[in-house]
Each structure stands twice: as C-alpha cells, then as structure tokens.
Write an enzyme that holds these catalytic residues in place. Structure first.
Site, PDB file in Angstrom:
ATOM      1  N   GLU A 193       4.782  -5.077   7.029  1.00 47.88           N
ATOM      2  CA  GLU A 193       4.054  -3.978   7.702  1.00 47.88           C
ATOM      3  C   GLU A 193       4.560  -3.749   9.115  1.00 47.88           C
ATOM      4  O   GLU A 193       4.505  -2.631   9.637  1.00 47.88           O
ATOM      5  CB  GLU A 193       2.553  -4.277   7.736  1.00 47.88           C
ATOM      6  CG  GLU A 193       1.848  -4.220   6.382  1.00 47.88           C
ATOM      7  CD  GLU A 193       1.849  -5.527   5.618  1.00 47.88           C
ATOM      8  OE1 GLU A 193       2.636  -6.434   5.966  1.00 47.88           O
ATOM      9  OE2 GLU A 193       1.069  -5.643   4.661  1.00 47.88           O
ATOM     10  N   GLU A 233      -0.633  -9.292  -0.728  1.00 49.62           N
ATOM     11  CA  GLU A 233      -2.055  -9.542  -0.435  1.00 49.62           C
ATOM     12  C   GLU A 233      -2.901  -9.499  -1.707  1.00 49.62           C
ATOM     13  O   GLU A 233      -3.806 -10.308  -1.891  1.00 49.62           O
ATOM     14  CB  GLU A 233      -2.550  -8.501   0.580  1.00 49.62           C
ATOM     15  CG  GLU A 233      -1.866  -8.671   1.931  1.00 49.62           C
ATOM     16  CD  GLU A 233      -2.097  -7.489   2.867  1.00 49.62           C
ATOM     17  OE1 GLU A 233      -1.591  -6.387   2.577  1.00 49.62           O
ATOM     18  OE2 GLU A 233      -2.793  -7.663   3.875  1.00 49.62           O
ATOM     19  N   ALA A 292       0.861  -1.180   0.000  1.00 50.18           N
ATOM     20  CA  ALA A 292       0.000   0.000   0.000  1.00 50.18           C
ATOM     21  C   ALA A 292       0.900   1.234   0.000  1.00 50.18           C
ATOM     22  O   ALA A 292       2.050   1.183   0.458  1.00 50.18           O
ATOM     23  CB  ALA A 292      -0.883  -0.019   1.235  1.00 50.18           C
ATOM     24  N   GLY A 341       0.607  -4.998   0.839  1.00 50.30           N
ATOM     25  CA  GLY A 341      -0.599  -5.044   0.005  1.00 50.30           C
ATOM     26  C   GLY A 341      -0.348  -5.696  -1.354  1.00 50.30           C
ATOM     27  O   GLY A 341      -1.281  -6.230  -1.961  1.00 50.30           O
TER      28      GLY A 341
HETATM   29  N1  CAA Z   1       4.589   3.182  -0.778  1.00 52.57           N
HETATM   30  C1  CAA Z   1       4.976   4.325  -1.357  1.00 52.57           C
HETATM   31  N2  CAA Z   1       6.110   4.456  -2.053  1.00 52.57           N
HETATM   32  C2  CAA Z   1       6.897   3.370  -2.186  1.00 52.57           C
HETATM   33  C3  CAA Z   1       6.548   2.130  -1.609  1.00 52.57           C
HETATM   34  C4  CAA Z   1       5.319   2.056  -0.898  1.00 52.57           C
HETATM   35  N3  CAA Z   1       4.879   0.923  -0.354  1.00 52.57           N
HETATM   36  N4  CAA Z   1       7.523   1.234  -1.900  1.00 52.57           N
HETATM   37  C5  CAA Z   1       8.441   1.900  -2.626  1.00 52.57           C
HETATM   38  N5  CAA Z   1       8.070   3.188  -2.791  1.00 52.57           N
HETATM   39  C6  CAA Z   1       8.776   4.243  -3.509  1.00 52.57           C
HETATM   40  C7  CAA Z   1       9.965   4.753  -2.705  1.00 52.57           C
HETATM   41  O1  CAA Z   1       9.538   5.699  -1.738  1.00 52.57           O
HETATM   42  C8  CAA Z   1      10.813   5.337  -3.800  1.00 52.57           C
HETATM   43  O2  CAA Z   1      10.289   6.591  -4.139  1.00 52.57           O
HETATM   44  P1  CAA Z   1      11.266   7.893  -4.294  1.00 52.57           P
HETATM   45  O3  CAA Z   1      12.148   7.539  -5.450  1.00 52.57           O
HETATM   46  O4  CAA Z   1      10.320   9.006  -4.575  1.00 52.57           O
HETATM   47  O5  CAA Z   1      12.017   7.987  -3.017  1.00 52.57           O
HETATM   48  C9  CAA Z   1      10.573   4.410  -4.983  1.00 52.57           C
HETATM   49  O6  CAA Z   1       9.343   3.729  -4.698  1.00 52.57           O
HETATM   50  C10 CAA Z   1      11.644   3.350  -5.144  1.00 52.57           C
HETATM   51  O7  CAA Z   1      11.786   2.669  -3.917  1.00 52.57           O
HETATM   52  P2  CAA Z   1      13.214   2.460  -3.191  1.00 52.57           P
HETATM   53  O8  CAA Z   1      14.126   3.586  -3.520  1.00 52.57           O
HETATM   54  O9  CAA Z   1      12.944   2.193  -1.755  1.00 52.57           O
HETATM   55  O10 CAA Z   1      13.697   1.137  -3.979  1.00 52.57           O
HETATM   56  P3  CAA Z   1      14.686   0.022  -3.420  1.00 52.57           P
HETATM   57  O11 CAA Z   1      14.995  -0.836  -4.595  1.00 52.57           O
HETATM   58  O12 CAA Z   1      15.822   0.615  -2.667  1.00 52.57           O
HETATM   59  O13 CAA Z   1      13.816  -0.817  -2.355  1.00 52.57           O
HETATM   60  C11 CAA Z   1      11.858  -1.972  -1.558  1.00 52.57           C
HETATM   61  C12 CAA Z   1      12.719  -1.564  -2.780  1.00 52.57           C
HETATM   62  C13 CAA Z   1      12.618  -2.969  -0.687  1.00 52.57           C
HETATM   63  C14 CAA Z   1      10.606  -2.610  -2.115  1.00 52.57           C
HETATM   64  C15 CAA Z   1      11.518  -0.711  -0.711  1.00 52.57           C
HETATM   65  O14 CAA Z   1      11.006   0.280  -1.576  1.00 52.57           O
HETATM   66  C16 CAA Z   1      10.504  -0.949   0.372  1.00 52.57           C
HETATM   67  O15 CAA Z   1      10.822  -1.502   1.390  1.00 52.57           O
HETATM   68  N6  CAA Z   1       9.248  -0.505   0.131  1.00 52.57           N
HETATM   69  C17 CAA Z   1       8.185  -0.575   1.139  1.00 52.57           C
HETATM   70  C18 CAA Z   1       7.681  -1.996   1.324  1.00 52.57           C
HETATM   71  C19 CAA Z   1       6.622  -2.008   2.399  1.00 52.57           C
HETATM   72  O16 CAA Z   1       6.849  -1.687   3.536  1.00 52.57           O
HETATM   73  N7  CAA Z   1       5.388  -2.435   1.999  1.00 52.57           N
HETATM   74  C20 CAA Z   1       4.258  -2.496   2.915  1.00 52.57           C
HETATM   75  C21 CAA Z   1       3.426  -1.242   2.804  1.00 52.57           C
HETATM   76  S1  CAA Z   1       2.151  -1.157   4.032  1.00 52.57           S
HETATM   77  C22 CAA Z   1       0.901  -2.146   3.439  1.00 52.57           C
HETATM   78  O17 CAA Z   1       1.009  -2.731   2.368  1.00 52.57           O
HETATM   79  C23 CAA Z   1      -0.307  -2.263   4.316  1.00 52.57           C
HETATM   80  C24 CAA Z   1      -1.335  -3.200   3.836  1.00 52.57           C
HETATM   81  O18 CAA Z   1      -1.259  -4.408   4.086  1.00 52.57           O
HETATM   82  C25 CAA Z   1      -2.524  -2.745   3.146  1.00 52.57           C
END
Ligand code: CAA
Length: 258
Positions: A132, A112, A65, A109
């Site tokens: 999460e 999911e 998400a 998400g």
């Molecule tokens: N939401 C918003 N933006 C996201 C995102 C997310 N879930 N995941 C990645 N992005 C964005 C980053 O902020 C970044 O944007 P900017 O260039 O503007 O900074 C861009 O995508 C590229 O990401 P990274 O620079 O972080 O890329 P990376 O290759 O270094 O890492 C990754 C990749 C490991 C997937 C890392 O991006 C990450 O950990 N993302 C978050 C994963 C996460 O925590 N997901 C769970 C979300 S909560 C949820 O999903 C709740 C639910 O159940 C409904």
C-alpha cells in the site's frame, strides 16, 4: 444465491469459496467483499458445512483492494462508509474454521484477507506483500496489526515500509503460513486438511477457535483461564465421553456435536 464475483461449492461437509474476478487478479471490491461475507455467513449457518476453504486462482489469491474502485474516493466517503469495516468484521465473526489456500499474489487486502482466515496453506508460487505504501496509503483491513502479530515487528515494518513481496518459503519461515506445498497439490492439501477438521467434534472445534483467537486479544493469564474453562466445559459433552472412550477401546470416535 447467485454470485458474480465468487464461486461457492459444497462437497463432503466442506464449503469451498473461490474468489472469481480473474480480469482484476481477484481485486477486492465492495461487491466481492459483500458477496464473500454473505457466502461465509451462509456456510457458517449451514449444518452440512463443517469447514470452509477460501481460495483464488493459480495467479492470484487476491492482488489487494480494488484500486480502480478506491482511487477517486474522498476521506469523507471512506470514513462515513467505514470502508470495508463491516465486511471485515463479518468475515472475522465466522465460527467455523476457514483455511486460506493461497496461490500466486496475496497482496494488500489479499494478504489481509488470508490473515483473517484461521490458517494459511500456500503453494510454492505464493507471494505475500503489503505494498500500500507504493500507492501513498497504508494497509486498511488489518495488515499493520495482523502481519506484525504473525511475523514480528522487524519483518512487518520491512514489508509495510518497502512494499516488497515475500515468497512462500520466507512466509513459512516467518510463521505467516502453516505449510507450503507444490502448486499442483494446493487444493488437494487444503481439502485433506478440511476433511480432517470436518471429522472432529464441532464443539471442540469452536472451542479451539475461541481459545486460540483469545491469545491475540487478552493477557496470558486471562487467555489461560479461558482455555482452562473451555477445557473443563467440554467435559459436559457427549463428544468428550465418546472421544475418550473410543481412544481407550482402540476404535474411531463417532462425534455427534453434542
Ligand atoms: N486493484 C484493481 N485492479 C488490479 C489490482 C488491484 N489491486 N491488481 C491488479 N489489477 C488489475 C490490473 O489493473 C490489470 O487490469 P487491466 O488488464 O485492466 O489493466 C489486471 O489486474 C492484471 O494486472 P497486471 O497487468 O498489473 O498484472 P501483472 O502480472 O503485471 O502484475 C501485480 C501483477 C504485481 C499483482 C500488479 O497487478 C500489482 O501490483 N497490483 C496491485 C497490488 C497492490 O498494490 N495491492 C494493494 C492494493 S491497496 C489495498 O489493498 C488497501 C487495503 O489494505 C485494504
């Protein structure tokens, strides 16, 4: 309809929906989920479409998400809008088969969403996770429930509590994905599976979805009864007569969804 966060293509009875927010690794925001729910409902209603493929990019199916969209929200806003509740229900109410073709990250998400599909074909680069916990929250669109049913309590707890990622090989061993293929063959494999599904009688296809999904919702005895009644009811269809006659006459069946 013109979409901004997804790309929809329909070819040879298969609708392919590609998540398309490359700058955010296909993070699921309200717009994307709303467009996805609309596109899926359209594909479900389109008589030409017999199977749906949901996919992302090589780097990310979806990284979860959208954290930017959620970060400042209050409990009242999340609860009163039932955040992502209606979109999740819309996705899960599609009657046509949906194959998730997953490459790269399927996190939170994203994992999911893949699990809401009927089965998952993963590329060897796929990484699944429910991280999460690292954000101080828990999964919100089915992760604690569906992942546990897919892989069992121990591995599900491990994934949710540590936030670690699972590679494609582990996901296949654990029963989360149905097949793993080299990244370059992912779409070919998904299209070939979708084409096979598209050849079948839609009556039997719908019955398979109803019966298998019932396995998650009810007792064994009830589920077995549902399956038996669906099996019996298909004997009222022309497609059953055609399918069995074609077998006996050693020819390819011509199903007409009747
Ligand atoms: N939401 C918003 N933006 C996201 C995102 C997310 N879930 N995941 C990645 N992005 C964005 C980053 O902020 C970044 O944007 P900017 O260039 O503007 O900074 C861009 O995508 C590229 O990401 P990274 O620079 O972080 O890329 P990376 O290759 O270094 O890492 C990754 C990749 C490991 C997937 C890392 O991006 C990450 O950990 N993302 C978050 C994963 C996460 O925590 N997901 C769970 C979300 S909560 C949820 O999903 C709740 C639910 O159940 C409904």
């Amino acid at each position: 309809m013109a979409y901004e966060t997804i790309i929809v293509e329909i070819e040879d009875h298969v609708a392919t929906i590609k998540l398309n927010r490359p700058d955010a690794l296909n993070a699921l925001n309200s717009q994307l989920l709303s467009e996805l729910a609309t596109a899926l409902a359209d594909a479900d209603a389109n008589e030409k479409v017999r199977c749906i493929i949901l996919t992302g990019s090589a780097k990310a199916f979806a990284a979860g998400a959208d954290i930017k969209e959620m970060s400042e929200k209050s409990f009242v806003e999340m609860y009163m809008s039932d955040f992502f509740g209606s979109e999740s229900q819309a996705i899960c109410s599609v009657r046509k088969p949906i194959i998730a073709a997953v490459s790269g990250y399927a996190l939170g998400g994203g994992c999911e969403l893949a699990m809401m599909c009927d089965f998952i074909i993963a590329s060897d680069t796929a990484k699944f996770g429910q991280p999460e916990i690292n954000l101080g929250v828990v999964a919100g669109i089915g992760g604690t429930q569906r992942l546990t049913r897919f892989v069992g309590k121990s591995k599900s707890m491990d994934m949710h509590l540590t936030g670690r990622f699972m590679d494609a090989e582990e996901a296949e061993r654990a029963g989360l994905v149905s097949r793993v293929v080299p990244a370059k063959s992912l779409m070919e494999e998904a299209q070939s599976a979708a084409a096979k599904i598209a050849e079948k009688s839609m009556l039997a296809t719908y019955a398979v979805k109803e019966a298998v999904n019932r396995a998650y919702e009810t007792t064994l005895a009830e589920g077995l009864l549902v399956e038996r009644r669906l099996f019996h009811s298909l004997f009222a269809t022309e497609d059953q007569k055609e399918g069995m006659a074609a077998f006996l006459e050693k020819r390819t069946p011509q199903f007409r969804d009747r």
